[in-house]
Motif scaffolding. Sequence first.
Motif, PDB file in Angstrom:
ATOM      1  N   ASP A 236      -6.235  -2.414  -1.199  1.00 16.35           N
ATOM      2  CA  ASP A 236      -5.694  -2.073  -2.832  1.00 16.35           C
ATOM      3  C   ASP A 236      -6.871  -2.171  -3.569  1.00 16.35           C
ATOM      4  O   ASP A 236      -7.043  -1.547  -4.728  1.00 16.35           O
ATOM      5  CB  ASP A 236      -5.013  -3.270  -2.990  1.00 16.35           C
ATOM      6  CG  ASP A 236      -3.662  -3.208  -2.317  1.00 16.35           C
ATOM      7  OD1 ASP A 236      -3.018  -2.258  -2.708  1.00 16.35           O
ATOM      8  OD2 ASP A 236      -3.220  -4.057  -1.556  1.00 16.35           O
TER       9      ASP A 236
ATOM     10  N   SER B  23      -1.913   5.059  -2.743  1.00 13.56           N
ATOM     11  CA  SER B  23      -0.552   5.255  -3.270  1.00 13.56           C
ATOM     12  C   SER B  23       0.697   5.735  -2.405  1.00 13.56           C
ATOM     13  O   SER B  23       1.654   5.079  -2.149  1.00 13.56           O
ATOM     14  CB  SER B  23      -0.280   5.842  -4.818  1.00 13.56           C
ATOM     15  OG  SER B  23      -1.380   4.958  -5.529  1.00 13.56           O
TER      16      SER B  23
ATOM     17  N   ASP C 224       1.875  -3.719  -1.889  1.00 15.49           N
ATOM     18  CA  ASP C 224       0.576  -3.946  -1.857  1.00 15.49           C
ATOM     19  C   ASP C 224       0.333  -3.780  -0.374  1.00 15.49           C
ATOM     20  O   ASP C 224       1.058  -4.190   0.591  1.00 15.49           O
ATOM     21  CB  ASP C 224       0.049  -5.264  -2.475  1.00 15.49           C
ATOM     22  CG  ASP C 224       0.292  -5.365  -4.008  1.00 15.49           C
ATOM     23  OD1 ASP C 224      -0.075  -4.457  -4.310  1.00 15.49           O
ATOM     24  OD2 ASP C 224       0.682  -6.247  -4.383  1.00 15.49           O
TER      25      ASP C 224
ATOM     26  N   LYS D 157       1.449   3.735   0.452  1.00 12.72           N
ATOM     27  CA  LYS D 157       2.180   2.509   0.219  1.00 12.72           C
ATOM     28  C   LYS D 157       3.796   2.809  -0.076  1.00 12.72           C
ATOM     29  O   LYS D 157       4.633   2.175   0.205  1.00 12.72           O
ATOM     30  CB  LYS D 157       1.781   1.763  -0.907  1.00 12.72           C
ATOM     31  CG  LYS D 157       0.640   0.997  -0.686  1.00 12.72           C
ATOM     32  CD  LYS D 157       0.018   0.114  -1.781  1.00 12.72           C
ATOM     33  CE  LYS D 157      -0.821   0.983  -2.669  1.00 12.72           C
ATOM     34  NZ  LYS D 157      -1.223  -0.087  -3.919  1.00 12.72           N
TER      35      LYS D 157
ATOM     36  N   GLY E 219      -3.792  -7.618  -4.354  1.00 10.91           N
ATOM     37  CA  GLY E 219      -2.979  -7.304  -3.165  1.00 10.91           C
ATOM     38  C   GLY E 219      -4.181  -7.668  -2.101  1.00 10.91           C
ATOM     39  O   GLY E 219      -4.574  -8.721  -1.990  1.00 10.91           O
TER      40      GLY E 219
END
Length: 259
Positions: free
Chosen positions: A241, A218, A228, A221, A237
Motif C-alpha cells: 500500500d 487499486s 488494504d 485490491k 495498510g
Amino acid sequence: MIKFLNRAFGGAVILTLLILITYLGRIPLALGVAAFSYIALHEMDKALHKIDLHLPMKCLYLTNGIIMAAAFINNSDLYIASIVVSVLFLFMYIILRSHYTLYDAFAAAFVMLYVSFLISHILRIKNVSYVWMLYITAWGSDTFAYLVGSLFGKHKMAWMSHISPHKTVEGSVGGIVGATILNIVYCHEFGLENYIREIVIFTIVAAIMSQIGDLIASYIKRQTGIKDFGNLIPGHGGILDRFDSIMFIAPVLYLFSRV
C-alpha cells in the motif's frame, strides 16, 4: 481523530525507517529493501488467495533472493541471467507440482514481475543520493495529487471510475507539477543544478508511472475484494500500500541514474 493519529504515526514510522536505512548507505538499504520485498510477496499471496489463486511461495521466496542479490551486485549480464533462471525455475517448479493450475502459474509470473523485478531496481541504483528522489517523487506526487484533487478537482477520469472513482484530471496534473517542484528544490539544495532539464523530464515520467502504480494496486485490491494489502503500517495498510508507486518509479530512476 484516532484514525488520523494512527495514520500520522504509521507514516512517521515508515518514513523514519526509510530515511534511516537510506542514510546508512547501500548495504543497509539493500537489506531493508529485500526485507520489504519478502513482506510484499506475502501480502500478494494473501490477496490472491481471496480469489482462489495459489502461489508457490517457497519458490517465489527463493527466486526473489536470487533477483535481489543480482540487483545488488549490479552486473547487467548477471541480472538478466537471474531473471531468466528465476522464470525457468518457477515454471519448472509449477509444472512438476501437479496441484498448481495454469492460472496459478500466470499469477506467480505476475507476482515475480510485480514485486521482485520492480523492487529490485532500487538496489541497482549505485548512488544512494538518487534514492531520495524516489521518495520525493512517489510521495510528493501522491500528496499533491490528493491536495489539488480535493481542492480543485472537477473533471473526473471517467475511464478509470470502475477502479478509482475519485481520480481527477486536476489531481493528476497537480501530482506531476508538485513532484517536479520538489525535485527541483532538492537539486538546488544538493548541487545538481546542471541536471535540471533531465530531472524535470525524469520527474514527469516518474510521476506518471507513480500514478499508474497506484492505479494497478487499486485494481488488484478491487479484484481480490480487499481494502488494504495488510495492516503492518498503522493507518496505511501493508508494504504494498505504501510501495505501489515507488515500485514503478524505481526502474525509471535506475535508467535516469545511468545518464
